[in-house]
Design a protein around this motif. Sequence first.
Motif, PDB file in Angstrom:
ATOM      1  N   ASN A 329       0.823  -1.204   0.000  1.00 13.58           N
ATOM      2  CA  ASN A 329       0.000   0.000   0.000  1.00 13.58           C
ATOM      3  C   ASN A 329       0.858   1.256   0.000  1.00 13.58           C
ATOM      4  O   ASN A 329       0.666   2.160   0.806  1.00 13.58           O
ATOM      5  CB  ASN A 329      -0.933  -0.003   1.223  1.00 13.58           C
ATOM      6  N   ALA A 330       1.801   1.301  -0.888  1.00 13.33           N
ATOM      7  CA  ALA A 330       2.687   2.461  -0.984  1.00 13.33           C
ATOM      8  C   ALA A 330       2.059   3.534  -1.865  1.00 13.33           C
ATOM      9  O   ALA A 330       1.281   3.248  -2.778  1.00 13.33           O
ATOM     10  CB  ALA A 330       4.037   2.041  -1.541  1.00 13.33           C
ATOM     11  N   ILE A 331       2.424   4.786  -1.590  1.00 15.66           N
ATOM     12  CA  ILE A 331       1.925   5.899  -2.397  1.00 15.66           C
ATOM     13  C   ILE A 331       2.969   6.997  -2.439  1.00 15.66           C
ATOM     14  O   ILE A 331       3.762   7.162  -1.505  1.00 15.66           O
ATOM     15  CB  ILE A 331       0.594   6.435  -1.822  1.00 15.66           C
ATOM     16  N   SER A 332       2.976   7.738  -3.530  1.00 17.52           N
ATOM     17  CA  SER A 332       3.891   8.867  -3.678  1.00 17.52           C
ATOM     18  C   SER A 332       3.179  10.007  -4.386  1.00 17.52           C
ATOM     19  O   SER A 332       2.694   9.844  -5.509  1.00 17.52           O
ATOM     20  CB  SER A 332       5.134   8.457  -4.481  1.00 17.52           C
ATOM     21  N   GLY A 333       3.119  11.163  -3.718  1.00 15.14           N
ATOM     22  CA  GLY A 333       2.556  12.341  -4.354  1.00 15.14           C
ATOM     23  C   GLY A 333       3.491  12.931  -5.376  1.00 15.14           C
ATOM     24  O   GLY A 333       3.072  13.703  -6.238  1.00 15.14           O
ATOM     25  N   VAL A 334       4.775  12.567  -5.319  1.00 12.06           N
ATOM     26  CA  VAL A 334       5.772  13.088  -6.276  1.00 12.06           C
ATOM     27  C   VAL A 334       5.659  12.379  -7.616  1.00 12.06           C
ATOM     28  O   VAL A 334       5.557  13.006  -8.669  1.00 12.06           O
ATOM     29  CB  VAL A 334       7.195  12.939  -5.699  1.00 12.06           C
ATOM     30  N   THR A 335       5.663  11.041  -7.580  1.00 12.39           N
ATOM     31  CA  THR A 335       5.629  10.269  -8.830  1.00 12.39           C
ATOM     32  C   THR A 335       4.225   9.854  -9.250  1.00 12.39           C
ATOM     33  O   THR A 335       4.007   9.484 -10.401  1.00 12.39           O
ATOM     34  CB  THR A 335       6.481   8.999  -8.683  1.00 12.39           C
ATOM     35  N   GLY A 336       3.307   9.883  -8.324  1.00 14.07           N
ATOM     36  CA  GLY A 336       1.940   9.447  -8.632  1.00 14.07           C
ATOM     37  C   GLY A 336       1.706   7.973  -8.371  1.00 14.07           C
ATOM     38  O   GLY A 336       0.594   7.468  -8.601  1.00 14.07           O
ATOM     39  N   LEU A 337       2.736   7.271  -7.878  1.00 16.34           N
ATOM     40  CA  LEU A 337       2.591   5.850  -7.577  1.00 16.34           C
ATOM     41  C   LEU A 337       1.475   5.629  -6.556  1.00 16.34           C
ATOM     42  O   LEU A 337       1.455   6.242  -5.509  1.00 16.34           O
ATOM     43  CB  LEU A 337       3.896   5.291  -7.015  1.00 16.34           C
ATOM     44  N   GLY A 338       0.542   4.748  -6.879  1.00 21.81           N
ATOM     45  CA  GLY A 338      -0.530   4.386  -5.950  1.00 21.81           C
ATOM     46  C   GLY A 338      -1.686   5.362  -5.892  1.00 21.81           C
ATOM     47  O   GLY A 338      -2.689   5.096  -5.217  1.00 21.81           O
ATOM     48  N   VAL A 339      -1.584   6.499  -6.592  1.00 29.31           N
ATOM     49  CA  VAL A 339      -2.653   7.499  -6.528  1.00 29.31           C
ATOM     50  C   VAL A 339      -3.934   6.980  -7.175  1.00 29.31           C
ATOM     51  O   VAL A 339      -5.033   7.118  -6.620  1.00 29.31           O
ATOM     52  CB  VAL A 339      -2.206   8.820  -7.185  1.00 29.31           C
ATOM     53  N   ASP A 340      -3.816   6.371  -8.357  1.00 32.34           N
ATOM     54  CA  ASP A 340      -5.007   5.840  -9.030  1.00 32.34           C
ATOM     55  C   ASP A 340      -5.670   4.750  -8.188  1.00 32.34           C
ATOM     56  O   ASP A 340      -6.895   4.677  -8.104  1.00 32.34           O
ATOM     57  CB  ASP A 340      -4.646   5.279 -10.406  1.00 32.34           C
ATOM     58  N   ARG A 341      -4.856   3.915  -7.549  1.00 29.67           N
ATOM     59  CA  ARG A 341      -5.406   2.856  -6.709  1.00 29.67           C
ATOM     60  C   ARG A 341      -6.173   3.462  -5.528  1.00 29.67           C
ATOM     61  O   ARG A 341      -7.245   2.987  -5.158  1.00 29.67           O
ATOM     62  CB  ARG A 341      -4.280   1.956  -6.198  1.00 29.67           C
ATOM     63  N   LEU A 342      -5.617   4.525  -4.943  1.00 24.71           N
ATOM     64  CA  LEU A 342      -6.283   5.201  -3.829  1.00 24.71           C
ATOM     65  C   LEU A 342      -7.620   5.786  -4.285  1.00 24.71           C
ATOM     66  O   LEU A 342      -8.649   5.611  -3.614  1.00 24.71           O
ATOM     67  CB  LEU A 342      -5.388   6.307  -3.277  1.00 24.71           C
ATOM     68  N   LEU A 343      -7.613   6.481  -5.406  1.00 27.69           N
ATOM     69  CA  LEU A 343      -8.840   7.092  -5.906  1.00 27.69           C
ATOM     70  C   LEU A 343      -9.899   6.038  -6.207  1.00 27.69           C
ATOM     71  O   LEU A 343     -11.088   6.238  -5.921  1.00 27.69           O
ATOM     72  CB  LEU A 343      -8.551   7.927  -7.153  1.00 27.69           C
ATOM     73  N   ASN A 344      -9.481   4.919  -6.772  1.00 30.01           N
ATOM     74  CA  ASN A 344     -10.439   3.841  -7.063  1.00 30.01           C
ATOM     75  C   ASN A 344     -11.037   3.274  -5.786  1.00 30.01           C
ATOM     76  O   ASN A 344     -12.229   2.957  -5.722  1.00 30.01           O
ATOM     77  CB  ASN A 344      -9.757   2.727  -7.861  1.00 30.01           C
ATOM     78  N   GLN A 345     -10.203   3.147  -4.750  1.00 34.96           N
ATOM     79  CA  GLN A 345     -10.684   2.612  -3.474  1.00 34.96           C
ATOM     80  C   GLN A 345     -11.679   3.561  -2.820  1.00 34.96           C
ATOM     81  O   GLN A 345     -12.727   3.135  -2.321  1.00 34.96           O
ATOM     82  CB  GLN A 345      -9.500   2.359  -2.526  1.00 34.96           C
ATOM     83  N   VAL A 346     -11.341   4.848  -2.838  1.00 32.57           N
ATOM     84  CA  VAL A 346     -12.244   5.844  -2.257  1.00 32.57           C
ATOM     85  C   VAL A 346     -13.552   5.897  -3.039  1.00 32.57           C
ATOM     86  O   VAL A 346     -14.649   5.919  -2.466  1.00 32.57           O
ATOM     87  CB  VAL A 346     -11.574   7.235  -2.236  1.00 32.57           C
ATOM     88  N   SER A 347     -13.451   5.906  -4.374  1.00 31.53           N
ATOM     89  CA  SER A 347     -14.644   5.964  -5.220  1.00 31.53           C
ATOM     90  C   SER A 347     -15.547   4.769  -4.987  1.00 31.53           C
ATOM     91  O   SER A 347     -16.767   4.908  -4.855  1.00 31.53           O
ATOM     92  CB  SER A 347     -14.236   6.031  -6.694  1.00 31.53           C
ATOM     93  N   ALA A 348     -14.959   3.564  -4.919  1.00 32.11           N
ATOM     94  CA  ALA A 348     -15.759   2.352  -4.715  1.00 32.11           C
ATOM     95  C   ALA A 348     -16.503   2.410  -3.390  1.00 32.11           C
ATOM     96  O   ALA A 348     -17.684   2.034  -3.301  1.00 32.11           O
ATOM     97  CB  ALA A 348     -14.862   1.121  -4.771  1.00 32.11           C
ATOM     98  N   TYR A 349     -15.828   2.905  -2.347  1.00 32.25           N
ATOM     99  CA  TYR A 349     -16.467   2.997  -1.037  1.00 32.25           C
ATOM    100  C   TYR A 349     -17.627   3.995  -1.060  1.00 32.25           C
ATOM    101  O   TYR A 349     -18.730   3.701  -0.571  1.00 32.25           O
ATOM    102  CB  TYR A 349     -15.439   3.421   0.017  1.00 32.25           C
ATOM    103  N   LEU A 350     -17.397   5.174  -1.649  1.00 32.83           N
ATOM    104  CA  LEU A 350     -18.441   6.196  -1.670  1.00 32.83           C
ATOM    105  C   LEU A 350     -19.612   5.779  -2.554  1.00 32.83           C
ATOM    106  O   LEU A 350     -20.781   6.031  -2.218  1.00 32.83           O
ATOM    107  CB  LEU A 350     -17.864   7.535  -2.142  1.00 32.83           C
ATOM    108  N   GLN A 351     -19.305   5.147  -3.693  1.00 32.05           N
ATOM    109  CA  GLN A 351     -20.383   4.677  -4.567  1.00 32.05           C
ATOM    110  C   GLN A 351     -21.238   3.643  -3.844  1.00 32.05           C
ATOM    111  O   GLN A 351     -22.463   3.610  -4.002  1.00 32.05           O
ATOM    112  CB  GLN A 351     -19.800   4.064  -5.850  1.00 32.05           C
ATOM    113  N   ASP A 352     -20.604   2.792  -3.046  1.00 29.74           N
ATOM    114  CA  ASP A 352     -21.336   1.791  -2.281  1.00 29.74           C
ATOM    115  C   ASP A 352     -22.238   2.451  -1.237  1.00 29.74           C
ATOM    116  O   ASP A 352     -23.340   1.969  -0.964  1.00 29.74           O
ATOM    117  CB  ASP A 352     -20.351   0.835  -1.599  1.00 29.74           C
ATOM    118  N   GLN A 353     -21.771   3.555  -0.650  1.00 29.44           N
ATOM    119  CA  GLN A 353     -22.577   4.272   0.323  1.00 29.44           C
ATOM    120  C   GLN A 353     -23.808   4.887  -0.329  1.00 29.44           C
ATOM    121  O   GLN A 353     -24.902   4.898   0.247  1.00 29.44           O
ATOM    122  CB  GLN A 353     -21.749   5.394   0.979  1.00 29.44           C
TER     123      GLN A 353
END
Length: 428
Positions: A329-353
Amino acid sequence: MDTIYALASAAGKAGVSIIRISGPDSLRSCAEMGAEIGEHDRKLVKLIAQDGSLIDQAFAISFGNGRSFTGEQVVELQTHGSPAIVSAVLGRLKSIGLRLAEAGEFTRRAMDNGMLDLAQVEGLADLIDAETESQRRQAVRVFNGALGELADGWRVKLVRAAALLEATIDFVDEDVPVDVYPEVNELVGVVYEQVSHEAAGVRVRERVRDGFEVALVGPPNSGKSTLLNRLAGREAAITSDIAGTTRDVIEVRMDLDGLPVTVLDTAGLRDSDDVLEGIGIERGIARAQAADVRVHLLVGELNQAPASDEGLDIYLKSKADLSESEFENAISGVTGLGVDRLLNQVSAYLQDQVAGAGVATRTRHQIALETAASALQAVMTGLEDGHFPVDLLAEDLRTSIRALDSLIGRVDVENVLGEIFSSFCIGK
């Protein structure tokens, strides 16, 4: 009743501007400007100034009583979108004796004339303000009468239940069902279940309207501001290696798969002797605990920031661009690593709500629904008891009906009308 007018399109230069006139003198006032038009008609007209000069050539559309947005006689003038033309036409209408509409007055007249119910008015306000696809879809459902249809269905069942109970009071010696309790209990139980479901979903629907919140939390220099800037696509927050750079909550609003989301960059969590930084940390913790999602950026020994009992907590190893080791579960705001995965996880949770949350969207709706549900719960308890006074059960049913009627404005709701209509522009 006064005849009112207003600019119904946006102010400023445009290809076309629309001026709306509503009330009994709509056709007369247009004729006085040289625009002769029938009760339910459309035609190209010339708009004439008081001195006889031409203001503009416009397209006029008239809607008869009961066939317009307001339910009154309405004329809409589609002029060329010059501010000078609009000003001249509005000035001409004023000189004829018409009155400039107040904020939301067209919509208020639509409700007063039975063209919209109160919930539809609220849906229209939300539709005008909608910025994301989810907000649009939600507002359209309410504006289209979905909440009113539910309230009408509930009312039919509860009126039937109340009639059965009151028959046992008023006509005990007449030919009435010997035991009406089973049918009453079934009717009340169905409505109670649906009303409770709607009440429980209001918070999520409010979030769709006002925006979900995603808080970035963690110790100083954990990459929160860098990640915020990556998500925003701009330099929204100052970044530096100096601990305590972020002292207040910084907000960035974004559209996440059609959902309105505000990302919060909070002050780094640490013990600090700096009074201002301490205030910022306290504010950040409070906002994070109230957020729908908390993204914990972890550094060093994966020290964990405080979580909350509500919402979603996501833990990520921050500054992955500086680490040689692999971390799931690594992420980097500099390179963008893991950002898309984070956004997908947040989106899936909110859509489920959001899925299946219901139609009711406002705190006012929630209060009415909870009042109705409480009264219905009392009825079911009384029915189960078997010896509870029937007249009190009937009164609880009437309380529930009144609460549900308030959803769509069937009962006195003057105290909320001013606030609702003030949110509309003058031409609506």
